[in-house]
Scaffold this motif. Sequence first.
Motif, PDB file in Angstrom:
ATOM      1  N   ALA A  19      -4.519   1.279  -9.783  1.00 36.24           N
ATOM      2  CA  ALA A  19      -3.319   1.777  -9.088  1.00 36.24           C
ATOM      3  C   ALA A  19      -2.803   3.057  -9.752  1.00 36.24           C
ATOM      4  O   ALA A  19      -3.191   3.410 -10.870  1.00 36.24           O
ATOM      5  N   PHE A  20      -1.878   3.698  -9.072  1.00 38.74           N
ATOM      6  CA  PHE A  20      -1.126   4.848  -9.582  1.00 38.74           C
ATOM      7  C   PHE A  20       0.134   4.327 -10.259  1.00 38.74           C
ATOM      8  O   PHE A  20       0.809   3.463  -9.690  1.00 38.74           O
ATOM      9  N   SER A  85      -3.746  -0.636  -4.425  1.00 38.96           N
ATOM     10  CA  SER A  85      -2.827   0.433  -4.028  1.00 38.96           C
ATOM     11  C   SER A  85      -3.533   1.785  -3.962  1.00 38.96           C
ATOM     12  O   SER A  85      -4.386   1.965  -3.105  1.00 38.96           O
ATOM     13  N   MET A  86      -3.277   2.736  -4.882  1.00 40.72           N
ATOM     14  CA  MET A  86      -4.015   4.004  -4.821  1.00 40.72           C
ATOM     15  C   MET A  86      -5.517   3.732  -4.862  1.00 40.72           C
ATOM     16  O   MET A  86      -6.298   4.394  -4.161  1.00 40.72           O
ATOM     17  N   TYR A  89      -6.601   3.121  -1.461  1.00 45.21           N
ATOM     18  CA  TYR A  89      -6.760   4.346  -0.653  1.00 45.21           C
ATOM     19  C   TYR A  89      -8.112   5.003  -0.960  1.00 45.21           C
ATOM     20  O   TYR A  89      -8.792   5.506  -0.069  1.00 45.21           O
ATOM     21  N   ARG A 123       6.863  12.220  -2.531  1.00 43.32           N
ATOM     22  CA  ARG A 123       5.726  12.403  -3.459  1.00 43.32           C
ATOM     23  C   ARG A 123       5.750  13.812  -4.059  1.00 43.32           C
ATOM     24  O   ARG A 123       5.490  14.003  -5.237  1.00 43.32           O
ATOM     25  N   LEU A 146       6.956  -1.358  -8.987  1.00 42.18           N
ATOM     26  CA  LEU A 146       5.596  -1.846  -9.210  1.00 42.18           C
ATOM     27  C   LEU A 146       5.525  -3.361  -9.387  1.00 42.18           C
ATOM     28  O   LEU A 146       4.503  -3.977  -9.104  1.00 42.18           O
ATOM     29  N   MET A 181      -2.520  11.554  -2.461  1.00 44.70           N
ATOM     30  CA  MET A 181      -2.094  10.409  -1.636  1.00 44.70           C
ATOM     31  C   MET A 181      -1.273  10.866  -0.434  1.00 44.70           C
ATOM     32  O   MET A 181      -1.361  10.276   0.646  1.00 44.70           O
ATOM     33  N   ILE A 208       6.178  -2.398  -1.867  1.00 43.18           N
ATOM     34  CA  ILE A 208       5.585  -1.072  -1.586  1.00 43.18           C
ATOM     35  C   ILE A 208       4.531  -1.198  -0.480  1.00 43.18           C
ATOM     36  O   ILE A 208       4.477  -0.387   0.446  1.00 43.18           O
ATOM     37  N   HIS A 234       3.762  -5.831  -6.478  1.00 43.67           N
ATOM     38  CA  HIS A 234       2.767  -4.820  -6.117  1.00 43.67           C
ATOM     39  C   HIS A 234       1.534  -4.864  -7.024  1.00 43.67           C
ATOM     40  O   HIS A 234       0.432  -4.565  -6.590  1.00 43.67           O
TER      41      HIS A 234
HETATM   42  C1  MLT Z   1       0.072   2.594  -6.487  1.00 41.51           C
HETATM   43  O1  MLT Z   1       0.458   1.527  -6.982  1.00 41.51           O
HETATM   44  O2  MLT Z   1      -1.085   3.001  -6.610  1.00 41.51           O
HETATM   45  C2  MLT Z   1       1.089   3.395  -5.715  1.00 41.51           C
HETATM   46  O3  MLT Z   1       2.181   2.595  -5.419  1.00 41.51           O
HETATM   47  C3  MLT Z   1       0.472   3.950  -4.493  1.00 41.51           C
HETATM   48  C4  MLT Z   1       1.446   4.733  -3.681  1.00 41.51           C
HETATM   49  O4  MLT Z   1       2.286   5.447  -4.245  1.00 41.51           O
HETATM   50  O5  MLT Z   1       1.340   4.692  -2.443  1.00 41.51           O
END
Ligand code: MLT
Length: 263
Positions: A19-20, A85-86, A89, A123, A146, A181, A208, A234
């Motif tokens: 994750a980010f 999460s990230m 993606y 962002r 988080l 993102m 989130i 999260h």
């Molecule tokens: C993450 O946990 O990677 C972030 O919440 C991703 C996001 O900012 O969408």
Amino acid sequence: MRLHTRSAGEGLPVVLLHAFPLSSAMWLAQREGLAETCKVITPDLRGFGGSALGEDEPSLDVMADDVARLLDDEGIDRAVVGGLSMGGYVTMALCRRHPHRLLGVVLADTKASADPEEARSGRESIASDVLREGTSVLVERVLPGLLGRTTLQRRAMVSGRVRGLVQAAPPQAVAWAQRAMAARPDSFDTLRALRVPVLVIVGEEDEIAPPSAAGAMAEAAPDGRLEVIEKAGHLSAVEQPEAFNRAVRGFVAGFGGGPAPRR
Ligand code: MLT
């Protein structure tokens, strides 16, 4: 870009993308808990942990290509690839760009939708503020979302560990990843086109990427299933690692990749 990677175990390759704004350190309990079942491969995505950021423009596609290159370097043709999460993606970008490298997909606490305009500008403001002021911005604006309420109320060790990981994030990587993102496309068509099994995991307290978003993803994938993890927010893999690992173990067993799931 060659990614710094931590691995554990043998057998079916399972790549987990963090994750980010964390690093492969977040997967400690997965490297420990899944190593008897499969080969767990956890790279630091570019700019985070031990991986360099490089000179490319911000893009999740660039991150996905890094992961495909990692598979090449490891001599792996196809793997189960998952991300939180990230990391999710990036996994969906990998599904678009390198579908033939996938045996199965795990999408945890992530979203298939693109960002609305307001989220995109949020962002950009985090990106520019972090570059100017450093990671205290993340502690104030990202860290609180988080973790789930159960972890925040009852699990100070987990909260403290995550805080430390957030504070370690390099500002340049944070800004780069936020911009990557913000530019991501809607991925529902990507999920609909998948021809491999998909496990969607979500913490029931995730605000989130909430359970409703996870349900929509599991429904979009032709062979999708949903696992909701209780008392997790999260960062479900960090907050409830045993339940998370049990879900992944059950999924991986479907590929003949290890012993029957432990209950
Ligand atoms: C993450 O946990 O990677 C972030 O919440 C991703 C996001 O900012 O969408």
